[in-house]
Write a protein that holds these residues in place. Structure first.
Motif, PDB file in Angstrom:
ATOM      1  N   ASN A 179       0.827  -1.211   0.000  1.00 28.68           N
ATOM      2  CA  ASN A 179       0.000   0.000   0.000  1.00 28.68           C
ATOM      3  C   ASN A 179       0.860   1.259   0.000  1.00 28.68           C
ATOM      4  O   ASN A 179       0.414   2.316  -0.439  1.00 28.68           O
ATOM      5  CB  ASN A 179      -0.911   0.036   1.231  1.00 28.68           C
ATOM      6  CG  ASN A 179      -2.074  -0.938   1.129  1.00 28.68           C
ATOM      7  OD1 ASN A 179      -2.536  -1.245   0.033  1.00 28.68           O
ATOM      8  ND2 ASN A 179      -2.554  -1.424   2.265  1.00 28.68           N
ATOM      9  N   ASN A 188       2.262  -6.690   2.435  1.00 30.11           N
ATOM     10  CA  ASN A 188       1.065  -7.219   3.088  1.00 30.11           C
ATOM     11  C   ASN A 188       0.787  -8.571   2.448  1.00 30.11           C
ATOM     12  O   ASN A 188       0.409  -8.641   1.272  1.00 30.11           O
ATOM     13  CB  ASN A 188      -0.130  -6.286   2.898  1.00 30.11           C
ATOM     14  CG  ASN A 188       0.088  -4.927   3.528  1.00 30.11           C
ATOM     15  OD1 ASN A 188       0.691  -4.814   4.587  1.00 30.11           O
ATOM     16  ND2 ASN A 188      -0.401  -3.884   2.871  1.00 30.11           N
ATOM     17  N   ASN A 204       1.869  -2.068   5.850  1.00 31.20           N
ATOM     18  CA  ASN A 204       1.094  -1.073   6.596  1.00 31.20           C
ATOM     19  C   ASN A 204       1.796  -0.710   7.901  1.00 31.20           C
ATOM     20  O   ASN A 204       1.882   0.458   8.278  1.00 31.20           O
ATOM     21  CB  ASN A 204      -0.302  -1.608   6.921  1.00 31.20           C
ATOM     22  CG  ASN A 204      -1.156  -1.833   5.691  1.00 31.20           C
ATOM     23  OD1 ASN A 204      -0.831  -1.385   4.597  1.00 31.20           O
ATOM     24  ND2 ASN A 204      -2.260  -2.538   5.865  1.00 31.20           N
ATOM     25  N   HIS A 205       2.280  -1.726   8.595  1.00 27.58           N
ATOM     26  CA  HIS A 205       2.885  -1.511   9.912  1.00 27.58           C
ATOM     27  C   HIS A 205       4.177  -0.707   9.813  1.00 27.58           C
ATOM     28  O   HIS A 205       4.449   0.140  10.665  1.00 27.58           O
ATOM     29  CB  HIS A 205       3.138  -2.851  10.593  1.00 27.58           C
ATOM     30  CG  HIS A 205       3.853  -2.728  11.896  1.00 27.58           C
ATOM     31  ND1 HIS A 205       3.397  -1.939  12.929  1.00 27.58           N
ATOM     32  CD2 HIS A 205       5.011  -3.295  12.352  1.00 27.58           C
ATOM     33  CE1 HIS A 205       4.223  -2.019  13.958  1.00 27.58           C
ATOM     34  NE2 HIS A 205       5.222  -2.833  13.625  1.00 27.58           N
ATOM     35  N   LEU A 208       3.130   2.876   9.342  1.00 27.03           N
ATOM     36  CA  LEU A 208       2.432   3.449  10.500  1.00 27.03           C
ATOM     37  C   LEU A 208       2.751   2.622  11.738  1.00 27.03           C
ATOM     38  O   LEU A 208       1.911   1.884  12.247  1.00 27.03           O
ATOM     39  CB  LEU A 208       0.918   3.458  10.241  1.00 27.03           C
ATOM     40  CG  LEU A 208       0.472   4.205   8.976  1.00 27.03           C
ATOM     41  CD1 LEU A 208      -0.930   3.793   8.561  1.00 27.03           C
ATOM     42  CD2 LEU A 208       0.550   5.709   9.199  1.00 27.03           C
ATOM     43  N   ARG A 211       0.334   2.695  14.740  1.00 30.23           N
ATOM     44  CA  ARG A 211      -1.085   2.446  14.490  1.00 30.23           C
ATOM     45  C   ARG A 211      -1.447   1.075  15.049  1.00 30.23           C
ATOM     46  O   ARG A 211      -0.917   0.057  14.600  1.00 30.23           O
ATOM     47  CB  ARG A 211      -1.396   2.532  13.001  1.00 30.23           C
ATOM     48  CG  ARG A 211      -2.863   2.261  12.647  1.00 30.23           C
ATOM     49  CD  ARG A 211      -3.056   2.385  11.140  1.00 30.23           C
ATOM     50  NE  ARG A 211      -4.285   1.781  10.684  1.00 30.23           N
ATOM     51  CZ  ARG A 211      -5.456   2.411  10.611  1.00 30.23           C
ATOM     52  NH1 ARG A 211      -5.535   3.682  10.962  1.00 30.23           N
ATOM     53  NH2 ARG A 211      -6.521   1.786  10.168  1.00 30.23           N
ATOM     54  N   VAL A 216      -5.382  -1.224   6.994  1.00 29.34           N
ATOM     55  CA  VAL A 216      -5.569   0.155   6.540  1.00 29.34           C
ATOM     56  C   VAL A 216      -6.764   0.260   5.605  1.00 29.34           C
ATOM     57  O   VAL A 216      -7.646   1.088   5.808  1.00 29.34           O
ATOM     58  CB  VAL A 216      -4.291   0.677   5.848  1.00 29.34           C
ATOM     59  CG1 VAL A 216      -4.554   2.007   5.145  1.00 29.34           C
ATOM     60  CG2 VAL A 216      -3.168   0.837   6.873  1.00 29.34           C
ATOM     61  N   LYS A 217      -6.802  -0.571   4.593  1.00 28.90           N
ATOM     62  CA  LYS A 217      -7.950  -0.584   3.696  1.00 28.90           C
ATOM     63  C   LYS A 217      -9.134  -1.273   4.383  1.00 28.90           C
ATOM     64  O   LYS A 217      -8.949  -2.073   5.299  1.00 28.90           O
ATOM     65  CB  LYS A 217      -7.591  -1.285   2.391  1.00 28.90           C
ATOM     66  CG  LYS A 217      -6.566  -0.506   1.554  1.00 28.90           C
ATOM     67  CD  LYS A 217      -6.368  -1.109   0.183  1.00 28.90           C
ATOM     68  CE  LYS A 217      -5.456  -0.240  -0.667  1.00 28.90           C
ATOM     69  NZ  LYS A 217      -5.262  -0.782  -2.033  1.00 28.90           N
ATOM     70  N   LYS A 244      -4.361   7.609  12.424  1.00 25.62           N
ATOM     71  CA  LYS A 244      -5.137   7.404  11.208  1.00 25.62           C
ATOM     72  C   LYS A 244      -4.210   7.100  10.035  1.00 25.62           C
ATOM     73  O   LYS A 244      -3.073   7.549   9.994  1.00 25.62           O
ATOM     74  CB  LYS A 244      -5.973   8.649  10.900  1.00 25.62           C
ATOM     75  CG  LYS A 244      -7.061   8.931  11.941  1.00 25.62           C
ATOM     76  CD  LYS A 244      -7.875  10.146  11.541  1.00 25.62           C
ATOM     77  CE  LYS A 244      -8.980  10.404  12.584  1.00 25.62           C
ATOM     78  NZ  LYS A 244      -9.772  11.609  12.213  1.00 25.62           N
ATOM     79  N   ALA A 245      -4.762   6.372   9.079  1.00 27.03           N
ATOM     80  CA  ALA A 245      -3.991   6.095   7.867  1.00 27.03           C
ATOM     81  C   ALA A 245      -3.955   7.338   7.009  1.00 27.03           C
ATOM     82  O   ALA A 245      -4.873   8.157   7.039  1.00 27.03           O
ATOM     83  CB  ALA A 245      -4.646   4.936   7.104  1.00 27.03           C
ATOM     84  N   VAL A 249      -3.763   6.306  -0.238  1.00 23.15           N
ATOM     85  CA  VAL A 249      -3.270   4.943  -0.112  1.00 23.15           C
ATOM     86  C   VAL A 249      -3.177   4.367  -1.513  1.00 23.15           C
ATOM     87  O   VAL A 249      -4.107   4.536  -2.323  1.00 23.15           O
ATOM     88  CB  VAL A 249      -4.207   4.079   0.749  1.00 23.15           C
ATOM     89  CG1 VAL A 249      -3.694   2.668   0.857  1.00 23.15           C
ATOM     90  CG2 VAL A 249      -4.347   4.700   2.144  1.00 23.15           C
TER      91      VAL A 249
END
Length: 251
Positions: A179, A188, A204-205, A208, A211, A216-217, A244-245, A249
């Motif tokens: 992403n 991912n 994602n990690h 963020l 988070r 995320v999606k 927040k993401a 994206v």
């Protein structure tokens, strides 16, 4: 049936403690908890991981290094410097041992703010503890196994914690989609991460890292976040901030 239930329970309980306590709490401190719950989940992690118990402090330092040096030669477990997962696991084991003994200098800059229970931390890594838990697993199989092939599952019980780490670090940095451009090779691997309870949303990690929900999606489901959200509402833990993401994206 008893063997299957035992195996699945051990797999997912060990996995949960690794992602919830060792990763999201010890390494990142995504949420806070009082001293009672910190000790409770420390003990729970020891019980669930058993023979493959990983020190929260050592895990946290290695993971902080992983973020700081992702997919470079300083990364303690990037798959892109190894020919197979087993050689990666062996190198990680060596570094982990040095971190436990406080002799691995590159990890020292990442010290601080990790759960402390020195007696249990040290005992969990002893041969007495590891062999003791291994004996429990073998005795359970002797009493409840109904076919010879079921004994082939025992090595997984013995190495459950490191195997979870290998799945995440090998798969999450080699296979899947991205992403975000994180300037590393994080991926991912699974949109519905039933295999690693959200840990395979590595791309994602890495974008963020604070988070608490690794998805995320809208269709990326992080099972561990469901438990964290529930415990936050129940007052057992307190999520520090709901990061927040980014609006943009990648498709």
């Amino acid at each position: 049936m008893a063997i299957l239930v035992f195996f699945v329970a051990h797999y997912y309980l060990s996995l949960f403690t690794q992602t919830f306590y060792l990763h999201r709490y010890a390494a990142h401190k995504m949420f806070t908890m009082n001293k009672f719950w910190e000790k409770f989940f420390f003990l729970f992690t020891y019980i669930c991981q058993g023979s493959s118990f990983l020190s929260p402090r050592a895990y946290a330092l290695l993971h902080r290094m992983h973020h700081a040096y992702s997919d470079t030669e300083m990364d303690p477990h990037s798959p892109h410097f190894f020919s197979n997962p087993f050689s990666m696991m062996w190198k990680t084991k060596i570094i982990y041992g040095e971190v436990v003994e406080n002799t691995y200098d590159p990890a020292k800059r990442f010290e601080g703010d990790t759960p402390e229970w020195k007696w249990l931390d040290q005992f969990g890594g002893t041969a007495v503890s590891r062999l003791g838990w291994g004996t429990v697993y073998v005795l359970f199989y002797i009493n409840f196994a109904t076919a010879w092939w079921q004994y082939l599952l025992l090595p997984i019980h013995f190495l459950m914690g490191p195997l979870h780490g290998a799945i995440v670090n090998w798969g999450g940095h080699k296979y899947g989609y991205q992403n975000f451009d994180n300037h590393d090779k994080s991926r991912n691997t699974l949109a519905l991460d039933f295999l690693a309870f959200g840990e395979l949303f590595q791309n994602n990690h890495h974008k963020l890292p604070m988070r608490v929900n690794f998805g995320v999606k809208w269709w990326e489901f992080d099972p561990t976040y469901m438990f964290i959200w529930t415990m936050d509402k129940a007052g057992i833990i307190k999520i520090k901030r709901k990061q927040k993401a980014p609006i943009r994206v990648a498709a």
